[in-house]
Design an enzyme around this catalytic site. Structure first.
Site, PDB file in Angstrom:
ATOM      1  CG  HIS A   1      -1.994   1.030   1.128  1.00  0.00           C
ATOM      2  ND1 HIS A   1      -1.732   2.362   1.374  1.00  0.00           N
ATOM      3  CD2 HIS A   1      -3.290   0.954   0.769  1.00  0.00           C
ATOM      4  CE1 HIS A   1      -2.845   3.057   1.172  1.00  0.00           C
ATOM      5  NE2 HIS A   1      -3.814   2.229   0.801  1.00  0.00           N
TER       6      HIS A   1
ATOM      7  CD  GLU B   1      -2.955   2.887  -3.015  1.00  0.00           C
ATOM      8  OE1 GLU B   1      -3.515   2.877  -1.925  1.00  0.00           O
ATOM      9  OE2 GLU B   1      -1.736   2.616  -3.154  1.00  0.00           O
TER      10      GLU B   1
HETATM   11  P1  PGA Z   1      -9.573   6.262   0.367  1.00  0.00           P
HETATM   12  O1  PGA Z   1      -8.415   5.193   0.703  1.00  0.00           O
HETATM   13  O2  PGA Z   1     -10.776   5.489  -0.113  1.00  0.00           O
HETATM   14  O3  PGA Z   1      -9.836   6.967   1.682  1.00  0.00           O
HETATM   15  O4  PGA Z   1      -9.039   7.154  -0.684  1.00  0.00           O
HETATM   16  C1  PGA Z   1      -8.146   4.148  -0.182  1.00  0.00           C
HETATM   17  C2  PGA Z   1      -6.855   3.476   0.194  1.00  0.00           C
HETATM   18  O5  PGA Z   1      -5.862   4.172   0.487  1.00  0.00           O
HETATM   19  O6  PGA Z   1      -6.801   2.231   0.277  1.00  0.00           O
END
Ligand code: PGA
Length: 250
Positions: A99, A166
């Site tokens: 992450h 992401e």
């Molecule tokens: P968010 O976080 O939905 O608050 O943007 C997503 C993540 O970082 O997994």
């Protein structure tokens, strides 16, 4: 053959007390008893994995699983404060790997690759984040980075991994976090599936909430989403799951 269901992951990050975690867990359990057409994976802070596993143990739901938010790349040793793959394997079915918020603790793409291979070796299902900082998405940059993360991973194992695209600029807590355009996400999914194979699961993470979830339910070949902030609000998270279960557009 098992029915295909989309996946919605709740990333609670470093939020919730034990009482809140139990309330959220109970709410999800109740909701999923009446809704089978969705896979929900909850990633609480690691201390709440065991109590939540206990909470979920009396229900027969196969579509409600737990994930740890991180693990160490060594199996054991003098790593104060870290958690091993064996420890996680006792309480969770999945583990987050890579992450983007782990970067501030010095995690490198090579560390992510070691963690990924270790999780696979232990038959712990990896949820691998492909974090990108560039606002302009380039297929070459994306696959070059992906290739570092999956270095020395057998092709046959790609189907065991959930790949999460992401963009760091889209995370709700990022400065000016903004939504990815539908056509951009469509091309990212296509690039990833071309490299990984059509059967690989590709999810999206970054500011998915009740207001915009419908935007993601019909992205072709997108297998689900990771929800951060809005997963801490039971009603909102349930609404998002419902939209994915029904493929709803609004
Ligand atoms: P968010 O976080 O939905 O608050 O943007 C997503 C993540 O970082 O997994």
């Amino acid at each position: 053959m098992a029915l295909y269901h989309k996946t919605v992951v709740a990333n609670w990050k470093m939020n919730t007390g034990l009482a809140d975690a139990i309330i959220l867990g109970e709410g999800l359990k109740k909701f999923l008893e009446n809704l089978g057409q969705i896979n929900v994976i909850v990633a609480p802070p690691c201390l709440w994995l065991y109590p939540l596993r206990e909470l979920f143990s009396d229900c027969k739901l196969s579509n409600l699983s737990l994930a740890a938010q991180n693990m160490h790349f060594e199996e054991e040793g003098a790593y104060t404060g870290e958690i091993s793959v064996a420890m996680i394997k006792k309480v969770a079915d999945y583990v987050f790997i890579g992450h983007s918020e782990r970067r501030q603790f010095g995690e490198t793409p090579q560390d992510i690759n070691r963690k990924l291979r270790l999780a696979l070796e232990w038959k712990l299902n990896p949820i691998l984040f492909i974090s990108q900082e560039d606002v302009k998405i380039s297929a070459g940059v994306l696959t070059d980075y992906l290739d570092v993360l999956i270095n020395r991973v057998n092709k046959e194992d790609f189907g065991k991994i959930a790949f999460v695209y992401e963009p760091t600029w889209a995370i709700s807590t990022a400065q000016g976090g903004h939504m990815i355009a539908g056509h951009e996400l469509e091309s990212v999914v296509a690039v990833l599936k071309k490299r990984l194979g059509e059967e690989a699961k590709v999810l999206y993470g970054g500011s998915v909430n009740t207001k915009n979830a419908a935007h993601f339910t019909h992205i072709p070949k997108l297998d689900g989403v990771v929800v951060g902030s809005d997963s801490l609000k039971l009603k909102n998270f349930i609404d998002i799951c419902q939209m994915f279960a029904e493929g709803r557009e609004s």
